[in-house]
Design an enzyme around this catalytic site. Structure first.
Site, PDB file in Angstrom:
ATOM      1  N   ASP A  20       9.244 -73.407  62.239  1.00  7.41           N
ATOM      2  CA  ASP A  20      10.117 -72.485  61.522  1.00  7.41           C
ATOM      3  C   ASP A  20      10.535 -73.059  60.172  1.00  7.41           C
ATOM      4  OD1 ASP A  20      11.657 -74.504  62.670  1.00  7.41           O
ATOM      5  OD2 ASP A  20      12.713 -73.181  64.039  1.00  7.41           O
ATOM      6  N   ASP A  34      22.145 -72.199  72.684  1.00  7.39           N
ATOM      7  CA  ASP A  34      22.147 -70.811  73.174  1.00  7.39           C
ATOM      8  C   ASP A  34      20.800 -70.411  73.766  1.00  7.39           C
ATOM      9  OD1 ASP A  34      20.577 -70.693  70.913  1.00  7.39           O
ATOM     10  OD2 ASP A  34      21.828 -69.235  69.847  1.00  7.39           O
ATOM     11  N   HIS A  80      17.790 -70.854  72.347  1.00  4.81           N
ATOM     12  CA  HIS A  80      16.711 -70.468  71.429  1.00  4.81           C
ATOM     13  C   HIS A  80      15.620 -71.543  71.402  1.00  4.81           C
ATOM     14  CE1 HIS A  80      19.104 -72.445  67.929  1.00  4.81           C
ATOM     15  NE2 HIS A  80      17.962 -73.082  67.927  1.00  4.81           N
ATOM     16  N   GLU A 110      16.448 -66.457  68.402  1.00  2.00           N
ATOM     17  CA  GLU A 110      17.808 -66.381  68.910  1.00  2.00           C
ATOM     18  C   GLU A 110      17.888 -65.420  70.100  1.00  2.00           C
ATOM     19  OE1 GLU A 110      19.770 -68.513  67.927  1.00  2.00           O
ATOM     20  OE2 GLU A 110      20.157 -68.585  65.776  1.00  2.00           O
TER      21      GLU A 110
HETATM   22  C1  GLP Z   1      17.119 -75.951  65.486  1.00  2.00           C
HETATM   23  C2  GLP Z   1      15.596 -75.689  65.433  1.00  2.00           C
HETATM   24  C3  GLP Z   1      14.997 -75.720  66.808  1.00  2.00           C
HETATM   25  C4  GLP Z   1      15.639 -76.849  67.583  1.00  2.00           C
HETATM   26  C5  GLP Z   1      17.080 -76.539  67.872  1.00  2.00           C
HETATM   27  C6  GLP Z   1      17.847 -77.693  68.485  1.00  2.00           C
HETATM   28  O1  GLP Z   1      17.884 -75.027  64.854  1.00  2.00           O
HETATM   29  N1  GLP Z   1      15.173 -74.494  64.769  1.00  2.00           N
HETATM   30  O2  GLP Z   1      13.600 -75.886  66.701  1.00  2.00           O
HETATM   31  O3  GLP Z   1      14.995 -77.016  68.821  1.00  2.00           O
HETATM   32  O4  GLP Z   1      17.724 -75.996  66.749  1.00  2.00           O
HETATM   33  O5  GLP Z   1      18.097 -78.697  67.549  1.00  2.00           O
HETATM   34  P1  GLP Z   1      18.546 -80.165  67.954  1.00  2.00           P
HETATM   35  O6  GLP Z   1      17.351 -80.816  68.534  1.00  2.00           O
HETATM   36  O7  GLP Z   1      18.988 -80.793  66.679  1.00  2.00           O
HETATM   37  O8  GLP Z   1      19.649 -80.015  68.947  1.00  2.00           O
END
Ligand code: GLP
Length: 260
Positions: free
Chosen positions: A66, A135, A137, A142
């Protein structure tokens, strides 16, 4: 059901997943990797440095999950910059073979289709590394995302903007409002999925992912429909799993992906 592996800490999880990626690259030097951002995959990339040292990685291809929309690609928190800094440069990958979705405003209406076409032209993703949002995702899909969705623009929830504020000076309003993200359907097309989660704040999302009903309200639950998913957890992230004891007892000597 997904294969679930519970390890003592995030470092051990990173080493196990790095072993799997290094094994794949050794067997298939032209491997197509699905690259994740966020804090969770960092121990994987860290462990990969020693495991890929000396290996021929010149043909490895990679696709990020992304990107923020409207953020300058040169901004240090654009996922293009993050992937370059955390993955491409330390691992010595060829930057021309690593892509992130193009979140620049000009041409944004075609960027999703173009990204899907690029993944298809590469022959699809061999191994998709994933984190998970609090959440539920995956990538930036989302709650409420179609479980068949493809790469497209999404609006970030206030929860995700608050979670990611730490990358933008602690200010949720500084986090872009929109993103371009692989869809749940895109992610489900990867031949192997490895999701890593650590910390108690991920425990509910992990419980839903592994044990909840498949629902667009917890997009990660779509992975229950994927034939080759491995979920690698530390004990706090596994703390809400009703089947944690079962997963510990039945853990195979080698993760299923090693046989692929
Ligand atoms: C981000 C990314 C995701 C990631 C998630 C968790 O916003 N877009 O790909 O898995 O949120 O992030 P983290 O590993 O920092 O908790």
């Amino acid at each position: 059901m997904a294969e679930v592996i519970i390890l003592p800490d995030a470092r051990a999880a990173g080493e196990l997943v790095a072993d799997a990626i290094a094994t794949l690259v050794a067997r298939r030097p032209e491997a197509v990797l699905g690259l994740a951002t966020g804090s969770t995959p960092l121990p994987v990339y860290e462990a990969l440095r020693s495991r890929l040292g000396g290996a021929d990685v010149s043909r490895v291809r990679g696709f990020a999950l992304d990107e923020y929309v409207g953020l300058d690609p040169a901004h240090p928190q654009s996922y293009r910059s993050v992937i370059a800094r955390e993955v491409v440069e330390p691992l010595g990958l060829d930057p021309s073979r690593i892509r992130t979705p193009d979140g620049r405003l000009e041409g944004i209406e075609d960027a999703g289709d173009e990204y899907e076409a690029a993944i298809a032209a590469a022959g699809g993703i061999d191994l998709q590394l994933l984190g998970i949002g609090t959440d539920g995702h995956i990538a930036f899909n989302e709650p409420g995302s179609s479980l068949a969705s493809r790469t497209r623009i999404k609006t970030l929830t206030s929860q995700t903007r608050a979670d990611n504020a730490r990358f933008f000076g602690g200010d949720p309003d500084a986090v872009p409002q929109h993103c371009l993200t692989q869809g749940v359907g895109t992610i489900r097309d990867a031949r192997q999925v490895v999701l890593v989660a650590d910390g108690r704040r991920k425990a509910e999302a992990v419980h839903q992912l592994v044990e909840g009903p498949v629902s667009a309200m917890w997009p990660a639950t779509a992975l229950q429909l994927h034939p080759h998913v491995t979920v690698v957890l530390d004990p706090p992230a596994a703390s809400r799993l009703q089947l944690a004891g079962y997963f510990r007892e039945t853990r195979a000597a080698k993760p299923a992906w090693q046989g692929l």
